[in-house]
Design an enzyme around this catalytic site. Structure first.
Site, PDB file in Angstrom:
ATOM      1  N   HIS A 243      -3.052   3.508  -2.601  1.00 27.79           N
ATOM      2  CA  HIS A 243      -2.856   4.974  -2.214  1.00 27.79           C
ATOM      3  C   HIS A 243      -2.686   5.188  -0.723  1.00 27.79           C
ATOM      4  O   HIS A 243      -1.813   5.488  -0.341  1.00 27.79           O
ATOM      5  CB  HIS A 243      -4.230   5.654  -2.655  1.00 27.79           C
ATOM      6  CG  HIS A 243      -4.661   5.654  -3.847  1.00 27.79           C
ATOM      7  ND1 HIS A 243      -3.875   6.554  -4.930  1.00 27.79           N
ATOM      8  CD2 HIS A 243      -5.639   5.196  -4.574  1.00 27.79           C
ATOM      9  CE1 HIS A 243      -4.465   6.352  -6.227  1.00 27.79           C
ATOM     10  NE2 HIS A 243      -5.610   5.597  -5.996  1.00 27.79           N
TER      11      HIS A 243
HETATM   12  O1  RIB Z   1      -7.840   9.173  -4.239  1.00 23.98           O
HETATM   13  C1  RIB Z   1      -7.623   8.035  -3.473  1.00 23.98           C
HETATM   14  C2  RIB Z   1      -8.066   8.321  -2.169  1.00 23.98           C
HETATM   15  O2  RIB Z   1      -9.668   8.580  -2.366  1.00 23.98           O
HETATM   16  C3  RIB Z   1      -7.912   7.165  -1.254  1.00 23.98           C
HETATM   17  O3  RIB Z   1      -7.856   7.605  -0.008  1.00 23.98           O
HETATM   18  C4  RIB Z   1      -9.014   6.290  -1.418  1.00 23.98           C
HETATM   19  O4  RIB Z   1      -9.247   5.297  -0.306  1.00 23.98           O
HETATM   20  C5  RIB Z   1     -10.248   7.200  -1.435  1.00 23.98           C
HETATM   21  O5  RIB Z   1     -10.582   7.632  -0.224  1.00 23.98           O
END
Ligand code: RIB
Ligand code: CA
Length: 314
Positions: A243
């Site tokens: 992500h």
């Molecule tokens: O949904 C994914 C996000 O939530 C990313 O930033 C992960 O590190 C968590 O913080």
């Protein structure tokens, strides 16, 4: 071209670690002015320790780390050890930090840095709940027109959510802060799960990092293996979305990211949908198209650029 000046606000998190090292591995294009931490994946004390350790792993003990808000603006902090482990960066063992976080609160440093910089110079990258940036905008609204861009990992639209059926974790943890930022009028670019789920990291690519034979690569491999062990109930392959790395990825290879300019507002009232990023894909509301909504990633270009950034690290 002078490197682009950025602030990274983060809640490490293995994918935050990939994003941080990705950015630090591209010093000719990105100048990281400082790292601010927030309670998110794990509590603030751990995200701050992790940020100190990860910047040192990348050879950047000179980089200041500022601890920010330990909890969201209104809600109680909800963490995600079930994904990231107790430390937040399970899968690697790093030396204790050699320096402490700075004394100045992250929000105060963020405001002061943006106010002291020329207008339009600084980009704020948020990789966790947006509490610090939201608080900064409330405390000093004059920073809003001075920002070049806000680039965040968070939200979702056709993919729904990953924390609830309607909301992605970063927005769900602090919907109020996200609402402040999205409504601020600052140029916002959103790497939602609709985007990040097209940037799937494969076990083979992770293994290929071994050829770099560096402490950074070793830690990244360990973190990836832990991070990718979660989610088999969601994904039918071993691949996992990295992500947060999509944020520096967008800054470094923007041409690898499809996008659409849309109105995006944050739902904050219903317990069922709080934290939902309501993306007006067909512009039916007539609301201002305040957000650059990132879409499909050209994954080979993205992962190639990330690999080359990691190759520069110790
Ligand atoms: O949904 C994914 C996000 O939530 C990313 O930033 C992960 O590190 C968590 O913080
Ligand atoms: Ca994160």
């Amino acid at each position: 071209m002078a490197p682009r000046k950025i602030i990274i606000d983060t809640d490490p998190g293995q994918d935050d670690a990939f994003a941080l090292l990705f950015a630090l591995g591209a010093p000719h294009e990105l100048e990281v002015l400082g790292v601010t931490t927030v309670g998110g994946n794990v509590p603030l004390a751990r995200t701050t320790r992790n940020a100190l350790q990860l910047t040192e792993l990348a050879g950047r003990a000179d980089l200041p780390v500022f601890a920010g808000c330990p909890r969201p603006m209104l809600k109680r902090l909800q963490t995600a050890e079930y994904v990231h482990g107790e430390s937040g960066i399970d899968g690697c063992t790093l030396p204790a930090p050699s320096r402490p976080a700075r004394d100045e609160h992250a929000v105060n440093w963020m405001v002061r840095t943006i106010m002291d910089a020329p207008e339009g110079e600084i980009t704020v990258c948020t990789l966790g709940p947006m509490t610090n940036l939201g608080m900064a905008m409330v405390m000093e609204p004059r920073i809003i027109p001075r920002l070049r861009e806000v680039v965040l990992m968070g939200g979702g639209y056709f993919q729904g959510g990953n924390a609830t059926p309607a909301a992605e974790f970063n927005i769900w943890v602090d919907p109020q802060a996200a609402s402040v930022v999205f409504d601020s009028g600052a140029p916002v670019t959103m790497a939602s799960i609709d985007c990040t789920w097209t940037a799937m990291m494969t076990p083979a690519w992770v293994r290929s990092l071994g050829a770099l034979k560096s402490a950074s690569a070793e830690a990244l491999i360990g973190m990836a293996e832990f991070y990718m062990s979660y989610g088999s109930h969601k994904f039918d392959t071993p691949d996992r979305p990295i992500h947060d790395a999509c944020v520096p990825g967008y800054l470094l290879v923007p041409e690898a990211f499809a996008f659409r300019q849309c109105s995006v507002v944050i739902e904050t009232r219903s317990p069922e949908t709080e934290g939902m990023t309501v993306v007006d894909w067909w512009h039916s509301t007539g609301r201002a198209r305040n957000c650059k909504v990132l879409g499909k990633v050209d994954a080979p270009r993205f992962f190639d650029r990330m690999y080359r950034a990691f190759a520069t690290l110790p």
